[in-house]
Design an enzyme around this catalytic site. Sequence first.
Site, PDB file in Angstrom:
ATOM      1  N   HIS A 150       0.840  -1.191   0.000  1.00 52.86           N
ATOM      2  CA  HIS A 150       0.000   0.000   0.000  1.00 52.86           C
ATOM      3  C   HIS A 150       0.881   1.250   0.000  1.00 52.86           C
ATOM      4  CE1 HIS A 150      -3.900  -2.070   1.547  1.00 52.86           C
ATOM      5  NE2 HIS A 150      -3.456  -2.556   0.401  1.00 52.86           N
ATOM      6  N   GLU A 209       1.128   3.794   1.933  1.00 55.38           N
ATOM      7  CA  GLU A 209       1.767   4.162   3.203  1.00 55.38           C
ATOM      8  C   GLU A 209       3.024   3.343   3.430  1.00 55.38           C
ATOM      9  OE1 GLU A 209      -1.320   3.344   2.586  1.00 55.38           O
ATOM     10  OE2 GLU A 209      -2.750   4.085   4.055  1.00 55.38           O
ATOM     11  N   SER A 236     -17.465   5.767 -41.026  1.00 54.37           N
ATOM     12  CA  SER A 236     -17.057   6.541 -39.838  1.00 54.37           C
ATOM     13  C   SER A 236     -15.542   6.722 -39.772  1.00 54.37           C
ATOM     14  CB  SER A 236     -17.553   5.844 -38.568  1.00 54.37           C
ATOM     15  OG  SER A 236     -16.954   4.573 -38.466  1.00 54.37           O
TER      16      SER A 236
HETATM   17  C1  AOF Z   1      -4.527   1.722   2.227  1.00 55.42           C
HETATM   18  N1  AOF Z   1      -3.545   2.108   1.388  1.00 55.42           N
HETATM   19  O1  AOF Z   1      -2.613   2.149  -0.632  1.00 55.42           O
HETATM   20  C2  AOF Z   1      -4.687   1.080  -0.421  1.00 55.42           C
HETATM   21  C3  AOF Z   1      -5.734   0.729   0.456  1.00 55.42           C
HETATM   22  O2  AOF Z   1      -5.840  -6.769  -0.201  1.00 55.42           O
HETATM   23  P1  AOF Z   1      -5.109  -5.535   0.251  1.00 55.42           P
HETATM   24  O3  AOF Z   1      -4.275  -5.771   1.502  1.00 55.42           O
HETATM   25  O4  AOF Z   1      -4.299  -4.877  -0.845  1.00 55.42           O
HETATM   26  O5  AOF Z   1      -6.229  -4.480   0.738  1.00 55.42           O
HETATM   27  C4  AOF Z   1      -7.061  -3.879  -0.209  1.00 55.42           C
HETATM   28  C5  AOF Z   1      -7.999  -2.923   0.476  1.00 55.42           C
HETATM   29  O6  AOF Z   1      -7.233  -1.927   1.179  1.00 55.42           O
HETATM   30  C6  AOF Z   1      -8.885  -2.153  -0.489  1.00 55.42           C
HETATM   31  O7  AOF Z   1     -10.101  -2.836  -0.679  1.00 55.42           O
HETATM   32  C7  AOF Z   1      -9.079  -0.844   0.235  1.00 55.42           C
HETATM   33  O8  AOF Z   1     -10.075  -0.952   1.228  1.00 55.42           O
HETATM   34  C8  AOF Z   1      -7.735  -0.626   0.917  1.00 55.42           C
HETATM   35  N2  AOF Z   1      -6.826   0.054   0.010  1.00 55.42           N
HETATM   36  N3  AOF Z   1      -5.630   1.101   1.757  1.00 55.42           N
HETATM   37  O9  AOF Z   1      -4.403   1.932   3.439  1.00 55.42           O
HETATM   38  C9  AOF Z   1      -3.560   1.809   0.081  1.00 55.42           C
HETATM   39  N4  AOF Z   1      -4.724   0.729  -1.736  1.00 55.42           N
HETATM   40 ZN    ZN Z   2      -3.316  -0.226   3.730  1.00 54.49          ZN
END
Ligand code: AOF
Ligand code: ZN
Length: 387
Positions: A60, A62, A178
């Site tokens: 993610h 973060e 077209s």
């Molecule tokens: C965050 N930061 O950059 C994103 C988030 O299967 P996972 O672990 O990749 O989790 C996916 C879920 O996490 C997604 O459905 C959404 O709720 C959240 N996405 N959250 O803190 C991120 N991409």
């Molecule tokens: Zn996350």
Amino acid sequence: MSQRPSDRDYRELCQWMRQALELARQSWGQVEPNPMVGCLLVKDGRVVGQGRHRRFGGPHAEVEALEQSGAEAAGATCVVTLEPCCHRGKTAPCTEALIRAGVSRVVIGCLDPNPQVHGRGVDRLRAAGLDVTVGVLEDECLRLVAPFAKLIQTGRPWVIAKWAMTLDGHLASRTGDSKWISSPESRERGHRLRGGVDAIVVGIETVLADDCRLTARPPGPRTATRVVLDRRARLPLESRLVRTAHDVPVLVAVGPEAEPERIGALESAGCQIWRSDSADRLEFWEGLQREMGRREWTQILVEGGARVLGTCFDTQSVDEVHVFVSPKIIGGEQAPSAVGGVGVAGICEAFELVQPQFTALSGDIYLSGRIDRSKHREPEDIHRESI
Ligand code: AOF
Ligand code: ZN
């Protein structure tokens, strides 16, 4: 006086959030069905780490930012477009990573529409003693995750309608010609859209008229399945779509009236088949949207023709529109206009774009924007009001 510092603080946070949004947008077409997310770690007015969610299943935003900042994360402010997750999905919860790293403040664009997270990420961070602010550039951050939110909340993909038309509103001449209405530069933009979506949807008439390939050229980050609305399974086996079905997926959406032999032949040629039980055009489209949502397709691009675009608008399923208007006039009552279907009765029922964007593309006007959902009312309400 006491308002001043917080105003300045807010303005500064907006600047950081804008940067985080820019970062996130680079992931368009790469993370779906996950949302695009961007994150900055800021300390003493300088960025000590930045990250974005780059691919489905990958780290993610973060986590990427924390990796970059290392020990500097302690005491830093995390500016992130989406609420940090607090659940274990394919990756570990971001809330815990932020807490562990000693981040002291978290500034969030919008809450995560995912019910597993929504509000809980904030609660977890606050419970651990972090200072949390929610809602900085909230509208923009919500817009960024709108396709993800729609899929998770309704089980349907975000529908992007795209067409190129002449100045007098036609998709093709009276003979069906077209090629080409829009300029090469406009067509290149169209290909960029194709390269980031999960499906490109057309009606069988368009395939019969154009023998289109419906691929992104050059390819984008994602390969769209080519979907043909073809109630009677008329898609020719020698069409370019079928001949390339083994390389790029083709899904043929057929109705109950389609002959089993035709279906069998298309399947043997490598096409996937989705069959609707309904003979009704609107129910057919509703069912197909549910099927696409079931496959976790987040964004689909509907390219026409007029009848299919009409169905999409009649069922109020369009979320975003991209139109290329070419300065050519071809006339003709038999020449198809862009959006068919039943249409609306009164101008007050018109679908309207919110703050549409205009760009000039070698003589064409490229107009795009999202449909204003807040304005939308049921035709019945409008009828009642007019009585
Ligand atoms: C965050 N930061 O950059 C994103 C988030 O299967 P996972 O672990 O990749 O989790 C996916 C879920 O996490 C997604 O459905 C959404 O709720 C959240 N996405 N959250 O803190 C991120 N991409
Ligand atoms: Zn996350």
